[in-house]
Design a protein around this motif. Sequence first.
Motif, PDB file in Angstrom:
ATOM      1  N   ARG B  84       0.812  -1.220   0.000  1.00  0.00           N
ATOM      2  CA  ARG B  84       0.000   0.000   0.000  1.00  0.00           C
ATOM      3  C   ARG B  84       0.844   1.268   0.000  1.00  0.00           C
ATOM      4  O   ARG B  84       0.347   2.346  -0.293  1.00  0.00           O
ATOM      5  N   THR B  85       2.127   1.137   0.370  1.00  0.00           N
ATOM      6  CA  THR B  85       2.993   2.325   0.450  1.00  0.00           C
ATOM      7  C   THR B  85       4.369   1.989  -0.123  1.00  0.00           C
ATOM      8  O   THR B  85       4.709   0.817  -0.300  1.00  0.00           O
ATOM      9  N   VAL B  86       5.148   3.044  -0.400  1.00  0.00           N
ATOM     10  CA  VAL B  86       6.528   2.858  -0.865  1.00  0.00           C
ATOM     11  C   VAL B  86       7.327   2.103   0.197  1.00  0.00           C
ATOM     12  O   VAL B  86       8.148   1.241  -0.116  1.00  0.00           O
ATOM     13  N   PRO B 110      -2.973   5.766  -7.558  1.00  0.00           N
ATOM     14  CA  PRO B 110      -1.975   5.557  -8.628  1.00  0.00           C
ATOM     15  C   PRO B 110      -0.607   6.164  -8.318  1.00  0.00           C
ATOM     16  O   PRO B 110       0.399   5.700  -8.854  1.00  0.00           O
ATOM     17  N   ALA B 111      -0.556   7.167  -7.436  1.00  0.00           N
ATOM     18  CA  ALA B 111       0.740   7.786  -7.110  1.00  0.00           C
ATOM     19  C   ALA B 111       1.699   6.773  -6.479  1.00  0.00           C
ATOM     20  O   ALA B 111       2.913   6.972  -6.496  1.00  0.00           O
ATOM     21  N   LEU B 112       1.159   5.673  -5.961  1.00  0.00           N
ATOM     22  CA  LEU B 112       2.016   4.630  -5.383  1.00  0.00           C
ATOM     23  C   LEU B 112       3.018   4.109  -6.416  1.00  0.00           C
ATOM     24  O   LEU B 112       4.185   3.873  -6.102  1.00  0.00           O
ATOM     25  N   LEU B 113       2.561   3.940  -7.653  1.00  0.00           N
ATOM     26  CA  LEU B 113       3.460   3.453  -8.711  1.00  0.00           C
ATOM     27  C   LEU B 113       4.580   4.455  -8.964  1.00  0.00           C
ATOM     28  O   LEU B 113       5.739   4.077  -9.140  1.00  0.00           O
ATOM     29  N   ALA B 114       4.227   5.733  -8.994  1.00  0.00           N
ATOM     30  CA  ALA B 114       5.245   6.772  -9.207  1.00  0.00           C
ATOM     31  C   ALA B 114       6.259   6.744  -8.070  1.00  0.00           C
ATOM     32  O   ALA B 114       7.466   6.849  -8.299  1.00  0.00           O
ATOM     33  N   GLY B 155     -14.899  -1.086 -13.264  1.00  0.00           N
ATOM     34  CA  GLY B 155     -15.412  -0.271 -14.353  1.00  0.00           C
ATOM     35  C   GLY B 155     -14.315   0.460 -15.120  1.00  0.00           C
ATOM     36  O   GLY B 155     -14.566   1.109 -16.134  1.00  0.00           O
ATOM     37  N   LEU B 156     -13.055   0.358 -14.641  1.00  0.00           N
ATOM     38  CA  LEU B 156     -11.920   0.999 -15.329  1.00  0.00           C
ATOM     39  C   LEU B 156     -11.565   0.204 -16.584  1.00  0.00           C
ATOM     40  O   LEU B 156     -11.522  -1.029 -16.542  1.00  0.00           O
ATOM     41  N   ASP B 157     -11.271   0.899 -17.662  1.00  0.00           N
ATOM     42  CA  ASP B 157     -10.824   0.226 -18.878  1.00  0.00           C
ATOM     43  C   ASP B 157      -9.385  -0.279 -18.688  1.00  0.00           C
ATOM     44  O   ASP B 157      -8.494   0.480 -18.273  1.00  0.00           O
ATOM     45  N   ALA B 158      -9.166  -1.561 -18.999  1.00  0.00           N
ATOM     46  CA  ALA B 158      -7.868  -2.185 -18.714  1.00  0.00           C
ATOM     47  C   ALA B 158      -6.732  -1.533 -19.510  1.00  0.00           C
ATOM     48  O   ALA B 158      -5.644  -1.298 -18.967  1.00  0.00           O
ATOM     49  N   ALA B 159      -6.965  -1.243 -20.781  1.00  0.00           N
ATOM     50  CA  ALA B 159      -5.901  -0.671 -21.615  1.00  0.00           C
ATOM     51  C   ALA B 159      -5.577   0.757 -21.175  1.00  0.00           C
ATOM     52  O   ALA B 159      -4.408   1.150 -21.081  1.00  0.00           O
ATOM     53  N   GLU B 160      -6.624   1.518 -20.883  1.00  0.00           N
ATOM     54  CA  GLU B 160      -6.422   2.894 -20.435  1.00  0.00           C
ATOM     55  C   GLU B 160      -5.656   2.916 -19.095  1.00  0.00           C
ATOM     56  O   GLU B 160      -4.738   3.714 -18.888  1.00  0.00           O
ATOM     57  N   TRP B 161      -6.018   2.004 -18.207  1.00  0.00           N
ATOM     58  CA  TRP B 161      -5.343   1.925 -16.905  1.00  0.00           C
ATOM     59  C   TRP B 161      -3.885   1.508 -17.073  1.00  0.00           C
ATOM     60  O   TRP B 161      -2.977   2.076 -16.448  1.00  0.00           O
ATOM     61  N   ALA B 162      -3.620   0.549 -17.943  1.00  0.00           N
ATOM     62  CA  ALA B 162      -2.238   0.110 -18.167  1.00  0.00           C
ATOM     63  C   ALA B 162      -1.398   1.278 -18.698  1.00  0.00           C
ATOM     64  O   ALA B 162      -0.253   1.478 -18.269  1.00  0.00           O
ATOM     65  N   ARG B 163      -1.982   2.057 -19.610  1.00  0.00           N
ATOM     66  CA  ARG B 163      -1.254   3.197 -20.173  1.00  0.00           C
ATOM     67  C   ARG B 163      -0.926   4.225 -19.085  1.00  0.00           C
ATOM     68  O   ARG B 163       0.209   4.676 -18.938  1.00  0.00           O
ATOM     69  N   ARG B 164      -1.938   4.538 -18.266  1.00  0.00           N
ATOM     70  CA  ARG B 164      -1.711   5.514 -17.185  1.00  0.00           C
ATOM     71  C   ARG B 164      -0.675   5.002 -16.195  1.00  0.00           C
ATOM     72  O   ARG B 164       0.190   5.739 -15.734  1.00  0.00           O
ATOM     73  N   ALA B 165      -0.789   3.712 -15.857  1.00  0.00           N
ATOM     74  CA  ALA B 165       0.109   3.145 -14.847  1.00  0.00           C
ATOM     75  C   ALA B 165       1.562   3.168 -15.326  1.00  0.00           C
ATOM     76  O   ALA B 165       2.475   3.441 -14.538  1.00  0.00           O
ATOM     77  N   THR B 166       1.785   2.898 -16.607  1.00  0.00           N
ATOM     78  CA  THR B 166       3.171   2.927 -17.088  1.00  0.00           C
ATOM     79  C   THR B 166       3.663   4.370 -17.208  1.00  0.00           C
ATOM     80  O   THR B 166       4.839   4.643 -16.978  1.00  0.00           O
ATOM     81  N   GLU B 167       2.772   5.296 -17.498  1.00  0.00           N
ATOM     82  CA  GLU B 167       3.191   6.703 -17.483  1.00  0.00           C
ATOM     83  C   GLU B 167       3.598   7.135 -16.073  1.00  0.00           C
ATOM     84  O   GLU B 167       4.505   7.941 -15.889  1.00  0.00           O
TER      85      GLU B 167
END
Lengths: 226, 255
Positions: B84-86, B110-114, B155-167
């Motif tokens: 859940r955290t860095v 999503p900021a967790l990924l960053a 309800g999130l689109d998988a492709a859109e989420w993958a794109r955001r997550a990698t960004e």
Amino acid sequence: MNAARIGTAGDVGIVPTGVANLEAVRSAFRRLGRTPRVLDSAVDIERAEYVVLPGVGSFADGMAELRRRGWEEALRRRVESLRPTLGICLGLQLLCDASDEAPGIPGLGCISGRSVRLAGAGRVPQLGWNGIVAPSEAVFLRPGIVYFANSYRLEEVPAGWTGATGRHGTRFVAGFERGGVLACQFHPELSGRIGAALLNRWLEEAPAAAEASEGLTDRARMAAAC
Amino acid sequence: MLNVRVIPCLDVKDGRVVKGIRFANLADQGDPAALARRYERQGADEIVILDVSATADGRLARFETIGRVRDEISIPLTVGGGVRTVEDGGALLQAGADRVSVNTAAVEQPALLAGLSSRFGAQCAVLALDAARAPSNGCPSGFEVLTHSGRNRTGLDAAEWARRATEMGAGEVLLTSFDRDGTRSGYDLALIGAIREAVPVPIVASGGGAHPGHMRAAVDAGADAVLAASIFHQGDWSIGRLKDRLQQLGVAVRR
């Protein structure tokens, strides 16, 4: 205590860069019959027979941690005297001048070179097992398939060093060595039997290779003579 | 050239490896450290451990299991479950992981990924994306993101989420088809294709892979690595024999 064991023959000290898979590195050395210690002072960097500078994290965070601890000079002295020192992945890049990952933040600067972002046909990050080629005069590095996890690369083997290279879209430096110093862009601790054999060669050959080498600078030669 | 990775996945619950169908009806498959050791000897390129009850129990993946597996293997270890955290990510690395995967918490924040990516590098921040076919709910790619081990449809689109997550900094997508999980009916190639178009980072195909033909098809659809569980746990394929066959099929693998 860590400090009590450092300074005995054959001891392996690991630099806690704060951004590393320390336990994987420790377990790799344990499998080779060693008892690696996580270092906690600059004095121990001087005293340990072997020092490992690991890293999976960001260049800026790794350098910030070394600066915070005040260990830069002790590490530089080891590398410049070519004493047994192993840089892994980020650790290799930290030994150099700089990285495009962290513009304006100097590395340890023991080795001239700047890391640039991987580019070309290969996916970034490079994640997985890739073949490397190594010259026959290398003491530690050998051709084989090893594990990489990196987004940045060195483009040229530093002058005066013996280097291995690989290709991922474009050519990159997979590792280089001189005296007792070995730097790997790949992860020997995660490269199965080939990685274990490399670590074992380094443990066995680095002290003699360091003895036989002259060091990088006059300053290093003087330090080694003291 | 980079080889296609073959990755056995250890779904772990209460310190034991389990496997079910569509994330349910979990059955015991053995001890994680013993299985990890066996798979490395057979030629596994990496081990993934997913602590499947961590998020539901509100805790992090168990350090004891990670440490035991770490001591046995000299190949990369990716761990997910309850991050859940860095700091959680750092704790998993300290316990013996090399890379950390996040699923539910990344969707919620999503900021967790960053954060994970900027501290430990993109190669360390793995997006575990569980997706299901959702033809009629407005997801443009036709695939919807699931969280909480498949129990929650977002309800999130998988492709859109993958794109955001990698960004945000995710350096790899561990892409599991909920519909195919444990079914042995092959990877969902349309799902792999949709995510391949959306992201530049490596994709690990997961869910439904049962034989080398499935794996070759996943690679052709854009996967960089293939993950499987049941077929290894239940002895249908050793990894060595599977890699022999993959090589015959023209897939570059490490021997």
